[in-house]
Design a protein around this motif. Structure first.
Motif, PDB file in Angstrom:
ATOM      1  N   LYS A  23       7.995   8.617 -25.357  1.00  0.00           N
ATOM      2  CA  LYS A  23       7.879   7.949 -24.060  1.00  0.00           C
ATOM      3  C   LYS A  23       8.954   8.478 -23.132  1.00  0.00           C
ATOM      4  CE  LYS A  23       6.764   3.317 -22.397  1.00  0.00           C
ATOM      5  NZ  LYS A  23       7.463   3.455 -21.137  1.00  0.00           N
ATOM      6  N   CYS A  24       8.592   8.671 -21.863  1.00  0.00           N
ATOM      7  CA  CYS A  24       9.548   9.187 -20.889  1.00  0.00           C
ATOM      8  C   CYS A  24      10.573   8.112 -20.562  1.00  0.00           C
ATOM      9  CB  CYS A  24       8.793   9.628 -19.634  1.00  0.00           C
ATOM     10  SG  CYS A  24       9.893  10.208 -18.351  1.00  0.00           S
ATOM     11  N   GLU A  25      11.863   8.530 -20.544  1.00  0.00           N
ATOM     12  CA  GLU A  25      12.938   7.585 -20.313  1.00  0.00           C
ATOM     13  C   GLU A  25      13.330   7.500 -18.848  1.00  0.00           C
ATOM     14  OE1 GLU A  25      14.221   5.661 -22.693  1.00  0.00           O
ATOM     15  OE2 GLU A  25      12.892   6.539 -24.197  1.00  0.00           O
ATOM     16  N   ARG A  26      12.841   8.531 -18.049  1.00  0.00           N
ATOM     17  CA  ARG A  26      13.276   8.571 -16.652  1.00  0.00           C
ATOM     18  C   ARG A  26      12.669   7.430 -15.840  1.00  0.00           C
ATOM     19  NH1 ARG A  26      13.270  14.230 -17.863  1.00  0.00           N
ATOM     20  NH2 ARG A  26      11.022  14.263 -17.641  1.00  0.00           N
ATOM     21  N   ARG A  27      13.358   7.160 -14.740  1.00  0.00           N
ATOM     22  CA  ARG A  27      12.958   6.073 -13.882  1.00  0.00           C
ATOM     23  C   ARG A  27      11.616   6.433 -13.187  1.00  0.00           C
ATOM     24  NH1 ARG A  27      14.753   4.598  -8.581  1.00  0.00           N
ATOM     25  NH2 ARG A  27      16.031   6.467  -8.499  1.00  0.00           N
ATOM     26  N   LEU A  40       4.732   7.086 -12.986  1.00  0.00           N
ATOM     27  CA  LEU A  40       5.402   8.266 -13.515  1.00  0.00           C
ATOM     28  C   LEU A  40       6.726   8.523 -12.818  1.00  0.00           C
ATOM     29  CD1 LEU A  40       2.395  10.767 -13.628  1.00  0.00           C
ATOM     30  CD2 LEU A  40       3.289   9.410 -15.531  1.00  0.00           C
ATOM     31  N   CYS A  41       7.582   9.284 -13.545  1.00  0.00           N
ATOM     32  CA  CYS A  41       8.829   9.732 -12.945  1.00  0.00           C
ATOM     33  C   CYS A  41       8.531  10.925 -12.050  1.00  0.00           C
ATOM     34  CB  CYS A  41       9.838  10.141 -14.028  1.00  0.00           C
ATOM     35  SG  CYS A  41       9.340  11.653 -14.873  1.00  0.00           S
ATOM     36  N   LEU A  42       9.554  11.370 -11.286  1.00  0.00           N
ATOM     37  CA  LEU A  42       9.331  12.443 -10.332  1.00  0.00           C
ATOM     38  C   LEU A  42       8.857  13.724 -11.016  1.00  0.00           C
ATOM     39  CD1 LEU A  42       9.534  12.971  -7.315  1.00  0.00           C
ATOM     40  CD2 LEU A  42      11.875  13.775  -7.676  1.00  0.00           C
ATOM     41  N   GLN A  43       9.528  14.073 -12.138  1.00  0.00           N
ATOM     42  CA  GLN A  43       9.175  15.317 -12.837  1.00  0.00           C
ATOM     43  C   GLN A  43       7.732  15.291 -13.341  1.00  0.00           C
ATOM     44  OE1 GLN A  43      12.204  16.543 -15.622  1.00  0.00           O
ATOM     45  NE2 GLN A  43      10.770  17.906 -16.682  1.00  0.00           N
ATOM     46  N   HIS A  44       7.356  14.155 -13.932  1.00  0.00           N
ATOM     47  CA  HIS A  44       5.970  14.059 -14.415  1.00  0.00           C
ATOM     48  C   HIS A  44       4.958  13.995 -13.294  1.00  0.00           C
ATOM     49  CE1 HIS A  44       7.441  13.084 -18.598  1.00  0.00           C
ATOM     50  NE2 HIS A  44       6.486  13.997 -18.789  1.00  0.00           N
ATOM     51  N   LEU A  45       5.390  13.400 -12.191  1.00  0.00           N
ATOM     52  CA  LEU A  45       4.495  13.393 -11.025  1.00  0.00           C
ATOM     53  C   LEU A  45       4.207  14.823 -10.582  1.00  0.00           C
ATOM     54  CD1 LEU A  45       5.705  10.556  -8.596  1.00  0.00           C
ATOM     55  CD2 LEU A  45       3.401  10.848  -9.540  1.00  0.00           C
TER      56      LEU A  45
HETATM   57 ZN   LIG Z   1       8.552  11.160 -16.903  1.00  0.00          ZN
END
Ligand SMILES: [Zn+2]
Ligand SMILES: [Zn+2]
Length: 211
Positions: A2-6, A18-23
């Motif tokens: 699971k992604c930990e980023r905000r 989603l976080c910015l990177q995944h977006l």
């Molecule tokens: Zn993410």
């Protein structure tokens, strides 16, 4: 994992937060799907450009030209017929009168040859000639009345329909195979329209022109 980023926003392709990177990754994936679509458009445009209208309409055009030729022929035929009728109005009568003139002339010649004529002969001949004189004068002042009506050509005389490849072009069924008298109940109607009837009459499948 699971992604930990905000998370920053909800992605419109998967409706996930989603976080910015995944977006960015999701966005790149969506963008990459545009290129094949462009390729497909180009392919279809190429296909459309190579479509030869005249090749497809050639047969139809031939039919239209045949129709035009047939119509012209009909007009020519009636024109010739009416010209003859017009001539006949007079030539018959002219021939009749010419015949009568020759008959009278031969009577006169006979009387001259035999050097014998009575007053009665002269009166009769004079009366006959007088009558012919009147008829010929009348013929000379005869006028001809011609009534004509304009040819009516309706746009609906020619109907053009695009047909799907898998449908039968009934207009190509030009010849009558057989004329049938059909009794009610002796057949099963499979399909019909105003003009045709597709029936099953054991053991045959018949396409019937209602006319
Ligand atoms: Zn993410
Ligand atoms: Zn997504």
């Amino acid at each position: 994992s699971k992604c930990e980023r905000r998370f920053r926003a909800s992605c419109d392709c998967c409706n996930k937060n989603l976080c910015l990177q995944h977006l960015n990754e999701h966005n790149a994936l969506v963008i990459s799907q545009l290129s094949p679509l462009t390729d497909k458009i180009n392919m279809l445009r190429h296909q459309l450009q190579s479509f030869n209208v005249h090749e497809v309409t050639g047969i139809g055009r031939g039919k239209l030209e045949q129709w035009r030729k047939d119509c012209h022929e009909k007009i020519d035929q009636i024109f010739e017929k009416k010209c003859q009728e017009l001539d006949c109005l007079f030539t018959e009568e002219m021939n009749q009168q010419n015949k009568k003139l020759l008959q009278i002339k031969s009577k006169i010649d006979k009387l001259i040859r035999e050097q014998e004529a009575t007053k009665q002969d002269i009166d009769l001949l004079t009366s006959e000639i007088h009558q012919l004189d009147e008829e010929i004068t009348k013929l000379n002042i005869t006028n001809v009345q011609i009534n004509t009506y304009p040819l009516v050509i309706e746009d609906s005389f020619i109907q053009i329909n695009k047909i799907d490849e898998y449908k039968i072009d009934l207009s190509n069924v030009a010849h009558v195979h057989r004329t049938l008298k059909i009794r009610d109940g002796s057949y099963t109607t499979l399909a019909d329209n105003n003009q045709f009837l597709l029936v099953h009459q054991k053991p045959n499948l018949c396409l019937i022109d209602r006319d």
